[in-house]
Motif scaffolding. Structure first.
Motif, PDB file in Angstrom:
ATOM      1  N   ASP A 252       4.015  -6.009  -4.757  1.00  0.00           N
ATOM      2  CA  ASP A 252       4.060  -7.383  -4.241  1.00  0.00           C
ATOM      3  C   ASP A 252       3.970  -7.394  -2.724  1.00  0.00           C
ATOM      4  OD1 ASP A 252       4.384  -8.265  -6.817  1.00  0.00           O
ATOM      5  OD2 ASP A 252       6.528  -8.683  -6.630  1.00  0.00           O
ATOM      6  N   ARG A 253       4.687  -6.467  -2.088  1.00  0.00           N
ATOM      7  CA  ARG A 253       4.679  -6.446  -0.616  1.00  0.00           C
ATOM      8  C   ARG A 253       3.330  -6.016  -0.083  1.00  0.00           C
ATOM      9  NH1 ARG A 253       4.079  -7.502   3.597  1.00  0.00           N
ATOM     10  NH2 ARG A 253       5.391  -7.304   5.471  1.00  0.00           N
ATOM     11  N   ARG A 254       2.693  -5.064  -0.727  1.00  0.00           N
ATOM     12  CA  ARG A 254       1.353  -4.645  -0.296  1.00  0.00           C
ATOM     13  C   ARG A 254       0.343  -5.778  -0.484  1.00  0.00           C
ATOM     14  NH1 ARG A 254      -0.153   0.781  -3.225  1.00  0.00           N
ATOM     15  NH2 ARG A 254      -1.326   1.366  -1.364  1.00  0.00           N
TER      16      ARG A 254
ATOM     17  N   ASP B 197      14.853  -3.589   3.416  1.00  0.00           N
ATOM     18  CA  ASP B 197      14.669  -3.131   4.792  1.00  0.00           C
ATOM     19  C   ASP B 197      13.756  -1.909   4.840  1.00  0.00           C
ATOM     20  OD1 ASP B 197      16.330  -5.135   5.706  1.00  0.00           O
ATOM     21  OD2 ASP B 197      18.100  -3.853   5.839  1.00  0.00           O
ATOM     22  N   ALA B 198      13.990  -0.970   3.928  1.00  0.00           N
ATOM     23  CA  ALA B 198      13.157   0.230   3.887  1.00  0.00           C
ATOM     24  C   ALA B 198      11.720  -0.110   3.495  1.00  0.00           C
ATOM     25  CB  ALA B 198      13.749   1.243   2.906  1.00  0.00           C
ATOM     26  N   LEU B 199      11.569  -1.024   2.560  1.00  0.00           N
ATOM     27  CA  LEU B 199      10.234  -1.425   2.117  1.00  0.00           C
ATOM     28  C   LEU B 199       9.456  -2.039   3.269  1.00  0.00           C
ATOM     29  CD1 LEU B 199       8.207  -1.854  -0.203  1.00  0.00           C
ATOM     30  CD2 LEU B 199       9.372  -4.012  -0.703  1.00  0.00           C
TER      31      LEU B 199
ATOM     32  N   PRO C 204       4.359 -13.166  -6.437  1.00  0.00           N
ATOM     33  CA  PRO C 204       5.448 -12.462  -7.099  1.00  0.00           C
ATOM     34  C   PRO C 204       6.634 -12.236  -6.165  1.00  0.00           C
ATOM     35  CG  PRO C 204       3.350 -11.328  -7.418  1.00  0.00           C
ATOM     36  CD  PRO C 204       3.134 -12.355  -6.376  1.00  0.00           C
ATOM     37  N   LEU C 205       6.363 -12.069  -4.870  1.00  0.00           N
ATOM     38  CA  LEU C 205       7.436 -11.767  -3.949  1.00  0.00           C
ATOM     39  C   LEU C 205       8.216 -13.000  -3.556  1.00  0.00           C
ATOM     40  CD1 LEU C 205       8.673  -9.455  -2.297  1.00  0.00           C
ATOM     41  CD2 LEU C 205       7.138 -10.071  -0.434  1.00  0.00           C
ATOM     42  N   LEU C 206       7.528 -14.139  -3.441  1.00  0.00           N
ATOM     43  CA  LEU C 206       8.163 -15.320  -2.874  1.00  0.00           C
ATOM     44  C   LEU C 206       8.587 -16.330  -3.910  1.00  0.00           C
ATOM     45  CD1 LEU C 206       5.863 -15.812   0.219  1.00  0.00           C
ATOM     46  CD2 LEU C 206       8.115 -14.784   0.129  1.00  0.00           C
TER      47      LEU C 206
END
Length: 315
Positions: free
Chosen positions: A254-256, A210-212, A312-314
């Protein structure tokens, strides 16, 4: 989805963003659940959205079982190949793009999140989570049962009018929930009923996600998120490792990277604008970051060159 089957793009998407589609099934389809087959779906819509293919997002779940052939489908700009016995799950908010189905065959289930009863939805949280794998590989012992149940759901969906509407929908929902609860046993999905000893770490990891989601543009260090969550970097790292097998910094990157893919393709931003948006002080640093993880420059990726690097994230 398409205008004649589902509502058009939401205004929230904005003119330059990937369009967001709401659920609007054919007239007479009750209660946020539609069941079809891949082959019939493509036969009914020979002009969209694969000719030409273009990205879109939806507010509902796409769940496809492949029984024959192979299906190629982009999820957050990564092309996935789904083989017989596997399931494709595109969750609400994922950017996706269709490919022509070729010889792919199998049940195709679309449903809104609130179709599930609250208690069942809680049990299925690891499976329906945005970061869960888009391609599921059920255990061999579950494969036949899952496919049979999906076809039973399809049969009941097509039985509209044979029995009272409330019973018809109760049967559809029961079959769907049974199917999803069995799919939750797939490798790569956190086990249902995880022991309470791991609950603290699981909760910490969810709070980190959530914070990410709120801060990935400006906060890029594990220590930043540990401070936000009131724990040590080591404690946060253990939670991330337990949940994903990866470190906190890798998940931040990964999120970026995922956001960069979305902006370069969906919103048509140039590399310099993406670099600024994601908090890179130098566009050249962003270029190296992107190339190291995808094998492509941002410009090449935006131009439509394909990549087979797994997300990497999914998963």
């Amino acid at each position: 989805m398409v205008a004649k089957r589902h509502s058009g793009p939401s205004r929230r998407a904005g003119p330059a963003a990937v369009p967001l589609y709401g659920f609007q099934p054919p007239v007479g389809t009750p209660y946020g659940l539609e069941v079809n087959t891949v082959e019939d779906f493509f036969a009914q819509h020979d002009d969209w959205p694969w000719n030409p293919p273009r990205p879109g997002r939806a507010t509902f779940h796409y769940l496809i079982a492949i029984t024959d052939g192979e299906l190629r489908h982009d999820v957050d700009y990564i092309t996935r190949t789904v083989a017989p016995g596997q399931w494709l799950w595109v969750r609400p908010g994922h950017a996706q793009r269709w490919h022509p189905p070729g010889a792919a065959r199998g049940p195709f289930i679309l449903f809104e999140p609130d179709v599930l009863r609250p208690d069942v939805a809680g049990l299925l949280a690891p499976l329906t989570a945005h970061e869960a794998p888009p391609v599921l590989n059920p255990h061999a012992d579950d494969t036949a049962w899952l496919q049979q149940t999906a076809f039973q759901l399809l049969d009941e969906h097509r039985a509209l009018g044979r029995r009272p509407l409330d019973i018809h929908h109760a049967l559809r929902r029961s079959l769907l929930e049974s199917l999803l609860l069995r799919l939750a046993n797939s490798p790569g999905i956190a086990p249902l009923g995880t022991a309470t000893a791991g609950t603290g770490r699981a909760d910490r990891y969810r709070r980190f996600l959530d914070a990410l989601e709120l801060h990935f543009r400006e906060l890029h260090q594990a220590a930043d998120y540990a401070d936000l969550l009131g724990c040590s970097v080591r404690t946060l790292s253990r939670a991330a490792q337990d949940a994903t097998g990866k470190g906190v910094r890798a998940l931040i990157d990964d999120r970026r990277l995922l956001e960069a893919r979305r902006l370069l393709v969906g919103a048509r931003w140039d590399a310099r604008a993406v670099a600024v948006h994601l908090g890179f002080t130098d566009p050249a640093n962003f270029g190296r970051f992107f190339r190291d993880r995808t094998g492509l420059t941002p410009a090449a990726f935006a131009a439509g060159e394909a990549t087979t690097v797994p997300s990497p994230l999914l998963g």
